[in-house]
Design a protein around this motif. Structure first.
Motif, PDB file in Angstrom:
ATOM      1  N   SER A  84      19.957 -36.588   5.353  1.00  0.00           N
ATOM      2  CA  SER A  84      20.514 -35.862   4.218  1.00  0.00           C
ATOM      3  C   SER A  84      19.373 -35.087   3.577  1.00  0.00           C
ATOM      4  O   SER A  84      18.183 -35.395   3.794  1.00  0.00           O
ATOM      5  CB  SER A  84      21.122 -36.832   3.203  1.00  0.00           C
ATOM      6  N   SER A  85      19.700 -34.103   2.788  1.00  0.00           N
ATOM      7  CA  SER A  85      18.644 -33.302   2.168  1.00  0.00           C
ATOM      8  C   SER A  85      17.793 -34.145   1.223  1.00  0.00           C
ATOM      9  O   SER A  85      16.584 -33.946   1.116  1.00  0.00           O
ATOM     10  CB  SER A  85      19.217 -32.076   1.466  1.00  0.00           C
ATOM     11  N   GLN A  94       6.913 -38.858   0.440  1.00  0.00           N
ATOM     12  CA  GLN A  94       6.177 -40.094   0.739  1.00  0.00           C
ATOM     13  C   GLN A  94       5.172 -39.929   1.879  1.00  0.00           C
ATOM     14  O   GLN A  94       4.076 -40.464   1.806  1.00  0.00           O
ATOM     15  CB  GLN A  94       7.159 -41.229   1.068  1.00  0.00           C
ATOM     16  N   GLN A  95       5.542 -39.207   2.923  1.00  0.00           N
ATOM     17  CA  GLN A  95       4.686 -39.118   4.105  1.00  0.00           C
ATOM     18  C   GLN A  95       3.697 -37.958   4.054  1.00  0.00           C
ATOM     19  O   GLN A  95       2.568 -38.095   4.504  1.00  0.00           O
ATOM     20  CB  GLN A  95       5.551 -39.004   5.363  1.00  0.00           C
ATOM     21  N   ALA A  96       4.125 -36.816   3.545  1.00  0.00           N
ATOM     22  CA  ALA A  96       3.258 -35.630   3.576  1.00  0.00           C
ATOM     23  C   ALA A  96       2.804 -35.204   2.182  1.00  0.00           C
ATOM     24  O   ALA A  96       1.989 -34.305   2.051  1.00  0.00           O
ATOM     25  CB  ALA A  96       3.990 -34.468   4.254  1.00  0.00           C
ATOM     26  N   HIS A  97       3.339 -35.851   1.160  1.00  0.00           N
ATOM     27  CA  HIS A  97       3.006 -35.505  -0.233  1.00  0.00           C
ATOM     28  C   HIS A  97       3.304 -34.037  -0.519  1.00  0.00           C
ATOM     29  O   HIS A  97       2.522 -33.336  -1.150  1.00  0.00           O
ATOM     30  CB  HIS A  97       1.553 -35.857  -0.562  1.00  0.00           C
ATOM     31  N   LEU A  98       4.475 -33.608  -0.046  1.00  0.00           N
ATOM     32  CA  LEU A  98       4.956 -32.246  -0.272  1.00  0.00           C
ATOM     33  C   LEU A  98       6.307 -32.303  -0.971  1.00  0.00           C
ATOM     34  O   LEU A  98       7.055 -33.264  -0.796  1.00  0.00           O
ATOM     35  CB  LEU A  98       5.109 -31.499   1.063  1.00  0.00           C
ATOM     36  N   VAL A  99       6.593 -31.266  -1.730  1.00  0.00           N
ATOM     37  CA  VAL A  99       7.846 -31.201  -2.466  1.00  0.00           C
ATOM     38  C   VAL A  99       8.544 -29.885  -2.167  1.00  0.00           C
ATOM     39  O   VAL A  99       7.909 -28.845  -2.078  1.00  0.00           O
ATOM     40  CB  VAL A  99       7.586 -31.314  -3.992  1.00  0.00           C
ATOM     41  N   GLY A 100       9.842 -29.961  -2.010  1.00  0.00           N
ATOM     42  CA  GLY A 100      10.684 -28.782  -1.852  1.00  0.00           C
ATOM     43  C   GLY A 100      11.984 -29.058  -2.574  1.00  0.00           C
ATOM     44  O   GLY A 100      12.079 -30.002  -3.371  1.00  0.00           O
ATOM     45  N   THR A 101      13.002 -28.281  -2.271  1.00  0.00           N
ATOM     46  CA  THR A 101      14.288 -28.422  -2.959  1.00  0.00           C
ATOM     47  C   THR A 101      15.369 -28.850  -1.973  1.00  0.00           C
ATOM     48  O   THR A 101      15.638 -28.125  -1.002  1.00  0.00           O
ATOM     49  CB  THR A 101      14.692 -27.082  -3.612  1.00  0.00           C
ATOM     50  N   PRO A 102      15.978 -30.013  -2.202  1.00  0.00           N
ATOM     51  CA  PRO A 102      17.074 -30.436  -1.326  1.00  0.00           C
ATOM     52  C   PRO A 102      18.222 -29.433  -1.388  1.00  0.00           C
ATOM     53  O   PRO A 102      18.603 -28.964  -2.464  1.00  0.00           O
ATOM     54  CB  PRO A 102      17.498 -31.782  -1.914  1.00  0.00           C
ATOM     55  N   GLY A 103      18.755 -29.106  -0.241  1.00  0.00           N
ATOM     56  CA  GLY A 103      19.832 -28.126  -0.175  1.00  0.00           C
ATOM     57  C   GLY A 103      21.071 -28.529  -0.938  1.00  0.00           C
ATOM     58  O   GLY A 103      21.812 -27.671  -1.429  1.00  0.00           O
ATOM     59  N   SER A 104      21.307 -29.827  -1.082  1.00  0.00           N
ATOM     60  CA  SER A 104      22.504 -30.270  -1.803  1.00  0.00           C
ATOM     61  C   SER A 104      22.474 -29.834  -3.267  1.00  0.00           C
ATOM     62  O   SER A 104      23.522 -29.775  -3.911  1.00  0.00           O
ATOM     63  CB  SER A 104      22.671 -31.786  -1.708  1.00  0.00           C
ATOM     64  N   GLY A 105      21.306 -29.504  -3.767  1.00  0.00           N
ATOM     65  CA  GLY A 105      21.205 -28.983  -5.128  1.00  0.00           C
ATOM     66  C   GLY A 105      21.863 -27.620  -5.284  1.00  0.00           C
ATOM     67  O   GLY A 105      22.072 -27.152  -6.399  1.00  0.00           O
ATOM     68  N   GLY A 107      24.830 -26.994  -3.848  1.00  0.00           N
ATOM     69  CA  GLY A 107      26.243 -27.214  -3.598  1.00  0.00           C
ATOM     70  C   GLY A 107      26.461 -27.955  -2.291  1.00  0.00           C
ATOM     71  O   GLY A 107      25.523 -28.207  -1.529  1.00  0.00           O
ATOM     72  N   ALA A 108      27.699 -28.269  -2.027  1.00  0.00           N
ATOM     73  CA  ALA A 108      28.048 -29.069  -0.851  1.00  0.00           C
ATOM     74  C   ALA A 108      27.615 -28.416   0.459  1.00  0.00           C
ATOM     75  O   ALA A 108      27.198 -29.104   1.397  1.00  0.00           O
ATOM     76  CB  ALA A 108      29.551 -29.338  -0.831  1.00  0.00           C
ATOM     77  N   CYS A 109      27.676 -27.109   0.542  1.00  0.00           N
ATOM     78  CA  CYS A 109      27.300 -26.423   1.784  1.00  0.00           C
ATOM     79  C   CYS A 109      25.798 -26.450   2.028  1.00  0.00           C
ATOM     80  O   CYS A 109      25.343 -26.156   3.129  1.00  0.00           O
ATOM     81  CB  CYS A 109      27.804 -24.979   1.767  1.00  0.00           C
ATOM     82  N   GLY A 110      25.019 -26.815   1.021  1.00  0.00           N
ATOM     83  CA  GLY A 110      23.569 -26.904   1.183  1.00  0.00           C
ATOM     84  C   GLY A 110      23.111 -28.228   1.757  1.00  0.00           C
ATOM     85  O   GLY A 110      21.946 -28.382   2.142  1.00  0.00           O
ATOM     86  N   GLU A 111      24.014 -29.197   1.815  1.00  0.00           N
ATOM     87  CA  GLU A 111      23.652 -30.510   2.348  1.00  0.00           C
ATOM     88  C   GLU A 111      23.196 -30.373   3.797  1.00  0.00           C
ATOM     89  O   GLU A 111      23.811 -29.662   4.585  1.00  0.00           O
ATOM     90  CB  GLU A 111      24.831 -31.477   2.258  1.00  0.00           C
TER      91      GLU A 111
END
Length: 141
Positions: A84-85, A94-105, A107-111
């Motif tokens: 899941s996003s 946790q593994q790479a210490h990187l941040v992005g934006t989950p697609g679910s943010g 809407g449903a089609c971004g999941e």
């Protein structure tokens, strides 16, 4: 009655002085239409599009399905391993210490998708790409 007129006069003075965009901001906005302003804007756009190209290329080489990053400073990827996003967000953090934006943010089609931004320094973008390569999260394809 005199207090009411005084209040109206103060409101009018306040609106006259503070209504709308301030003069320095107007001058700054107008400056982007000068030849020098247009050059600086183009330079800034090119910088961030190059960052996006770096991210897009690196993630593609890792075998991830990557979208965007050509005419926009955002790079989207299909989350690997049917994560899941938000699960991908957690693993990436946790593994790479990187941040992005989950697609679910978005809407449903971004999941099932994840958005990365190219709005950063070149050094930080190169470091992020390095972390993707060196961490298992980048190899979950």
């Amino acid at each position: 009655m005199a207090a009411k007129f005084r209040s109206i006069a103060l409101d009018r003075r306040h609106c006259t002085k503070f209504n709308g965009v301030s003069y320095p901001v107007q001058r700054g906005a107008a400056a982007i239409y000068s030849p020098e302003g247009k050059r600086q804007v183009r330079e800034t756009i090119d910088f961030y599009l190059t960052n996006a190209k770096i991210v897009h290329g690196a993630l593609t080489k890792l075998g991830l399905k990557v979208y965007g990053g050509v005419n926009a400073p955002y790079v989207w990827l299909k989350t690997p391993g049917n994560l899941s996003s938000w699960d991908f967000f957690d693993k990436l953090l946790q593994q790479a210490h990187l941040v992005g934006t989950p697609g679910s943010g978005f809407g449903a089609c971004g999941e099932g998708y994840f958005r990365l931004s190219a709005f950063n320094s070149r050094a930080n973008v190169e470091e992020a790409v390095k972390r993707f390569r060196e961490n298992p999260v980048g190899r979950l394809v």
